[in-house]
Design a protein around this motif. Structure first.
Motif, mmCIF file in Angstrom:
data_model
loop_
_atom_site.group_PDB
_atom_site.id
_atom_site.type_symbol
_atom_site.label_atom_id
_atom_site.label_comp_id
_atom_site.label_asym_id
_atom_site.label_seq_id
_atom_site.Cartn_x
_atom_site.Cartn_y
_atom_site.Cartn_z
ATOM 1 N N ASN A 97 0.831 -1.207 0.000
ATOM 2 C CA ASN A 97 0.000 0.000 0.000
ATOM 3 C C ASN A 97 0.868 1.260 0.000
ATOM 4 O O ASN A 97 0.416 2.332 0.363
ATOM 5 N N GLY A 98 2.129 1.090 -0.423
ATOM 6 C CA GLY A 98 3.089 2.182 -0.394
ATOM 7 C C GLY A 98 4.117 2.008 0.703
ATOM 8 O O GLY A 98 5.088 2.773 0.778
ATOM 9 N N SER A 99 3.934 0.989 1.552
ATOM 10 C CA SER A 99 4.883 0.762 2.643
ATOM 11 C C SER A 99 6.208 0.197 2.150
ATOM 12 O O SER A 99 7.263 0.464 2.732
ATOM 13 N N PHE A 100 6.180 -0.591 1.085
ATOM 14 C CA PHE A 100 7.392 -1.237 0.590
ATOM 15 C C PHE A 100 8.080 -0.417 -0.510
ATOM 16 O O PHE A 100 9.237 -0.063 -0.390
ATOM 17 N N TYR A 101 7.337 -0.136 -1.577
ATOM 18 C CA TYR A 101 7.931 0.522 -2.748
ATOM 19 C C TYR A 101 7.482 1.974 -2.811
ATOM 20 O O TYR A 101 6.279 2.264 -2.811
ATOM 21 N N ASP A 102 8.446 2.874 -2.829
ATOM 22 C CA ASP A 102 8.158 4.303 -2.911
ATOM 23 C C ASP A 102 7.792 4.631 -4.352
ATOM 24 O O ASP A 102 8.648 4.632 -5.241
ATOM 25 N N ARG A 103 6.528 4.916 -4.593
ATOM 26 C CA ARG A 103 6.057 5.102 -5.963
ATOM 27 C C ARG A 103 6.395 6.473 -6.529
ATOM 28 O O ARG A 103 6.245 6.697 -7.724
ATOM 29 N N GLY A 104 6.824 7.379 -5.673
ATOM 30 C CA GLY A 104 7.295 8.672 -6.159
ATOM 31 C C GLY A 104 8.741 8.603 -6.588
ATOM 32 O O GLY A 104 9.113 9.074 -7.667
ATOM 33 N N LYS A 105 9.581 7.960 -5.759
ATOM 34 C CA LYS A 105 11.009 7.857 -6.048
ATOM 35 C C LYS A 105 11.365 6.601 -6.836
ATOM 36 O O LYS A 105 12.507 6.447 -7.277
ATOM 37 N N LEU A 106 10.394 5.687 -6.996
ATOM 38 C CA LEU A 106 10.604 4.423 -7.715
ATOM 39 C C LEU A 106 11.788 3.656 -7.129
ATOM 40 O O LEU A 106 12.698 3.233 -7.835
ATOM 41 N N LYS A 107 11.742 3.468 -5.823
ATOM 42 C CA LYS A 107 12.790 2.717 -5.131
ATOM 43 C C LYS A 107 12.194 2.094 -3.869
ATOM 44 O O LYS A 107 11.186 2.564 -3.338
ATOM 45 N N TRP A 108 12.847 1.041 -3.393
ATOM 46 C CA TRP A 108 12.396 0.378 -2.175
ATOM 47 C C TRP A 108 12.723 1.235 -0.950
ATOM 48 O O TRP A 108 13.823 1.771 -0.849
ATOM 49 N N LYS A 109 11.771 1.334 -0.053
ATOM 50 C CA LYS A 109 12.010 2.090 1.165
ATOM 51 C C LYS A 109 13.031 1.394 2.052
ATOM 52 O O LYS A 109 13.769 2.039 2.779
ATOM 53 N N ASP A 110 13.048 0.073 2.002
ATOM 54 C CA ASP A 110 14.041 -0.715 2.726
ATOM 55 C C ASP A 110 14.602 -1.731 1.739
ATOM 56 O O ASP A 110 14.045 -2.815 1.556
ATOM 57 N N ALA A 111 15.691 -1.366 1.097
ATOM 58 C CA ALA A 111 16.269 -2.213 0.054
ATOM 59 C C ALA A 111 16.699 -3.573 0.604
ATOM 60 O O ALA A 111 16.587 -4.598 -0.076
ATOM 61 N N GLY A 112 17.196 -3.586 1.846
ATOM 62 C CA GLY A 112 17.621 -4.841 2.447
ATOM 63 C C GLY A 112 16.458 -5.789 2.676
ATOM 64 O O GLY A 112 16.589 -7.013 2.497
ATOM 65 N N LEU A 113 15.335 -5.253 3.077
ATOM 66 C CA LEU A 113 14.148 -6.077 3.257
ATOM 67 C C LEU A 113 13.719 -6.684 1.933
ATOM 68 O O LEU A 113 13.390 -7.878 1.855
ATOM 69 N N PHE A 114 13.720 -5.886 0.869
ATOM 70 C CA PHE A 114 13.337 -6.435 -0.429
ATOM 71 C C PHE A 114 14.336 -7.488 -0.912
ATOM 72 O O PHE A 114 13.941 -8.487 -1.516
ATOM 73 N N ARG A 115 15.629 -7.298 -0.638
ATOM 74 C CA ARG A 115 16.605 -8.324 -1.030
ATOM 75 C C ARG A 115 16.263 -9.665 -0.384
ATOM 76 O O ARG A 115 16.391 -10.716 -1.013
ATOM 77 N N GLN A 116 15.814 -9.611 0.876
ATOM 78 C CA GLN A 116 15.430 -10.850 1.554
ATOM 79 C C GLN A 116 14.185 -11.459 0.920
ATOM 80 O O GLN A 116 14.106 -12.669 0.711
ATOM 81 N N ILE A 117 13.189 -10.625 0.626
ATOM 82 C CA ILE A 117 11.966 -11.118 -0.011
ATOM 83 C C ILE A 117 12.290 -11.727 -1.367
ATOM 84 O O ILE A 117 11.855 -12.842 -1.697
ATOM 85 N N LYS A 118 13.078 -11.034 -2.167
ATOM 86 C CA LYS A 118 13.410 -11.516 -3.506
ATOM 87 C C LYS A 118 14.216 -12.809 -3.440
ATOM 88 O O LYS A 118 13.985 -13.747 -4.213
ATOM 89 N N SER A 119 15.169 -12.883 -2.525
ATOM 90 C CA SER A 119 15.968 -14.092 -2.389
ATOM 91 C C SER A 119 15.094 -15.286 -2.034
ATOM 92 O O SER A 119 15.326 -16.406 -2.507
ATOM 93 N N SER A 120 14.052 -15.053 -1.224
ATOM 94 C CA SER A 120 13.200 -16.154 -0.776
ATOM 95 C C SER A 120 12.413 -16.781 -1.913
ATOM 96 O O SER A 120 11.893 -17.891 -1.771
#
Length: 583
Positions: free
Chosen positions: A356-379
C-alpha cells in the motif's frame, strides 16, 4: 484489504507460490488462440512482444505468475485513486515494478463510488477507461494481471444476507460491464470475483451459501460474455480470503462443482495475528508464529494444489508494517519473509505481495528498505540463514562481555563474518561452535568506539547461499522517563531512549486486571495503543488506549525494550486530563 484500518478478522490469514511454465509460446507474436482457443471474431489476434507467454494449463499459468505484487491503496482507494496517499499510477511505475522481478500484478479496484443508480449501476466510462489503461500498461510490460472487485465487498455485497436480490443484481451487472469491457484482453488478464467477501447477520452455513452463489454467478456471467472470457483464468476466494480449513473446503467444493479447469483458488495471509501486529507480547517470529505459517501453507497444498487446483496468495505481508516500520522488529520481519518464501515454494503457492506504499516508494521508484526487499526476492528462489537477533546491545559504560547469537542456518553453511569488506578473524574476533556465533568482548569494545548512543558498527554474517545476515552493534543505557500531564487527545511520555528500541508495552490496573482496548491481554498493540517517536524523544499513548482505561484508575505501564531493559510508568485519567508519573 483496506490497509487504513486492519480488521480483527486478520487473526486467521494466509498467502503464496512458484513454478516454471510448462509450455512457453513465443516468437515475437504469442498465439493465444492456439493455447486457450479464446478468440472471438473481434478479439485481439496478436499480443505485443512484451506480453507474458501463456503456459498450457491453469497450474502452469499460476506458477508462471510467481512472484506477484499488489498495486494497493490506489484504484481500490475510496473515493478516488489518490485518496489514500498514493500517486496516480503511471506506465513508468509499472515498468519499474516489473524490473524488480515481479511477473504478475494484482490491481485491486473499488467500483462502488464510480457507479450510477439502480437498476443499471452503470460504471462511469471515464473510470472504466482509466482502469483499462492501467491493465493495458501492465500487460504491455509483460505482467500477468489480476483484476478484481475490491472494497465493494464490505461496502455493499456484505448486505447480501438481508438484501439478497438487490445485491446479487448489482454484483451481476457490475461483472457484466467489467467482462464486456475486457472481453478481448489477452489471456494474461485474470478476473477475481471479489476481494475478502463477508456477509453481515448470517451464520456460517448461510455465509457459505452466499459466497457459493456469488462465485457461481461470477463464473456464469464471465463465461457467457464471449470473446477471450470464455477461457479466461478466473480466481475465486474463500470467505474473507481466510485460509481456515472449513472455508477452504467450501471453496474447493464450489470449484469442483463448476467443472472448469481454468479456475484458481485464492486466500490471504498476514501471519500469526499477534506477531503480525505486535500484540499480546508476540514480538518475535517464534515457534508459534512459524507453526501457524507452516500449517496454513500445508492446508493450502492439501486442499487445493494436491487436488489439481492452483492457489494464489492474493495478499501477504505483515499487518503492523502496513502502518510503517516499527511495530515488527526488522530482524524478526526478515525471518518471517524468508520463511514465507520457503513455505510458498515448498507448497507450490504463488504470492502477491500486498503493498500500500509501505514497501515501494512510488514517487522515487525505489524500495524504502532495500535490504528487506533483497530478503523477499531471495526467498523466491532459495533459503537464507538468519540469527536469534540482528542487534547486539552493549553498555555505554562499564565492561563489555562476550555476546552469543544462535544461527538459524536453514540448510546453509557459515562462511565469514565481515565489517564492510574486512573479514573478522575466527578465534580472535569471534568463535563459531555449531550454530552458536560468539562475538568476543574485545572485538565488541573496539567496534563500540566512543560508545555514544546508537548503532556503532554493522557486521554481515555470510553463508553459502542466500542473503547475508546483518548484525548491528548498538551502544545503550537504560531508558529514562519523566513525569508529565496532558490530555487524552494528545498525551506524550517524555522518554530518553539512550540508544534503545521499544519492543512492547504492558498495561495493568492495581488489581492486576488488563488495561486498554485489548483487554484479553495486558500487552497492548503497537501503534494502536502506543507508539514511540525517537526523534522527539517521547512515547505517545493514543486516544484509543486512554479512552479505554477506567476513569481515575491508576494504570501501571511496563515498557519493554529490545536490549532487555524495562521502564515502569503510571498514568491516571480524570475526564480529559491525563497525569503521568515515574513512581
Amino acid at each position: 484489504m483496506n490497509k487504513q484500518q486492519a480488521p480483527q478478522h486478520r487473526r486467521r490469514r494466509l498467502r503464496l507460490a512458484v513454478g516454471t511454465p510448462l509450455a512457453l509460446i513465443a516468437a515475437g507474436v504469442i498465439a493465444y488462440g492456439t493455447v486457450f482457443g479464446v478468440f472471438g471474431d473481434d478479439a485481439k489476434p496478436e499480443a505485443s512482444a512484451a506480453t507474458a507467454p501463456v503456459p498450457d494449463s491453469a497450474m502452469a499459468a499460476v506458477a508462471a505468475m510467481q512472484p506477484g505484487w499488489n498495486l494497493g491503496n490506489t484504484l481500490d482507494a475510496i473515493p478516488d485513486e489518490t485518496s489514500w496517499g498514493q500517486p496516480r499510477t503511471t506506465k513508468a511505475l509499472l515498468d519499474s515494478v516489473r524490473a524488480q522481478g515481479f511477473k504478475s500484478i494484482r490491481i485491486p479496484v473499488t467500483w462502488s463510488d464510480h457507479q450510477g443508480a439502480a437498476p443499471n449501476y452503470t460504471i462511469d466510462p471515464a473510470y472504466l477507461s482509466r482502469v483499462k489503461q492501467a491493465v493495458d500498461w501492465a500487460i504491455d510490460e509483460g505482467f500477468y494481471v489480476i483484476l478484481d472487485v475490491h472494497h465493494d465487498s464490505w461496502q455493499w455485497t456484505s448486505k447480501m444476507s438481508t438484501d439478497h436480490d438487490k445485491v446479487l443484481a448489482r454484483f451481476n451487472t457490475t461483472w457484466t460491464q467489467i467482462a464486456a469491457a475486457f472481453r478481448n484482453e489477452p489471456a494474461q488478464l485474470v478476473f477475481e470475483s471479489i476481494n475478502e467477501p463477508q456477509f453481515d447477520n448470517a451464520d456460517n452455513a448461510r455465509k457459505a451459501e452466499l459466497l457459493n452463489e456469488l462465485n457461481t454467478y461470477f463464473h456464469k456471467v464471465v463465461r457467457g460474455s464471449g470473446g477471450n472470457n470464455t477461457k479466461r483464468l478466473l480466481m475465486l476466494p474463500t470467505e474473507v480470503c481466510t485460509p481456515d480449513q472449513r472455508l477452504m473446503d467450501n471453496l474447493a467444493t464450489t470449484i469442483k462443482s463448476l467443472h472448469d479447469p481454468l479456475l484458481i483458488a485464492t486466500v490471504h495471509y498476514y501471519g500469526y495475528f499477534p506477531f503480525s501486529v505486535n500484540v499480546a507480547g508476540a514480538t518475535r517470529f517464534d515457534a508459534t508464529a512459524r507453526q501457524d505459517m507452516d500449517k496454513t501453507f500445508k492446508r493450502m497444498r492439501d486442499t487445493f494444489v494436491a487436488q489439481g487446483i492452483p492457489v494464489i496468495l492474493g495478499e501477504y505481508g505483515l499487518l503492523g508494517y502496513d502502518h510503517g516500520p516499527g511495530a515488527v522488529e526488522r530482524g524478526e520481519m526478515l525471518k518471517y519473509f524468508e520463511a514465507l518464501g520457503h513455505a510458498a515454494r515448498s507448497n507450490k503457492v504463488t504470492t502477491e505481495l500486498w503493498d500500500n506504499g509501505s514497501f515501494y516508494d512510488r514517487g522515487k521508484l525505489k524500495w524504502k528498505d532495500a535490504g528487506l526487499f533483497r530478503q523477499i526476492k531471495s526467498s523466491w528462489t532459495t533459503r537464507s540463514a538468519t540469527a536469534s537477533s540482528d542487534n547486539v546491545f552493549v553498555p555505554k559504560s562499564g565492561t563489555i562481555k562476550d555476546r552469543t547469537l544462535t544461527l538459524n542456518l536453514n540448510g546453509t553453511a557459515f562462511k565469514a563474518l565481515k565489517q564492510g569488506s574486512t573479514k573478522l578473524i575466527s578465534g580472535k574476533d569471534y568463535t563459531l561452535s555449531g550454530n552458536r556465533l560468539t562475538l568476543m568482548a574485545a572485538t565488541l569494545t573496539r567496534l563500540a568506539g566512543d560508545r555514544s548512543y546508537g548503532v556503532k558498527a554493522t557486521l554481515q554474517a555470510e553463508f553459502s547461499r542466500g542473503v547475508p545476515w546483518r548484525i548491528q552493534v548498538i551502544s545503550h543505557d537504560a531508558p529514562a522517563q519523566s513525569s508529565t500531564t496532558g490530555t487524552a487527545g494528545s498525551f506524550r511520555i517524555p522518554t530518553q531512549f539512550r540508544g534503545d528500541v521499544l519492543a512492547t508495552m504492558k498495561a495493568e490496573y492495581a488489581d492486576g486486571g488488563n488495561a486498554g482496548p485489548t483487554d484479553w491481554t495486558p500487552y497492548q498493540q503497537f501503534n494502536t495503543s502506543f507508539a514511540p517517536d525517537y526523534a522527539k524523544k517521547e512515547i505517545r499513548l493514543t486516544p484509543a488506549f486512554l479512552d479505554a482505561v477506567k476513569d481515575n484508575a491508576r494504570v501501571k505501564l511496563t515498557f519493554h525494550f529490545w536490549s532487555g531493559a524495562t521502564a515502569t510508568y503510571h498514568v491516571t485519567t480524570s475526564g480529559s486530563t491525563v497525569t503521568g508519573t515515574t513512581s
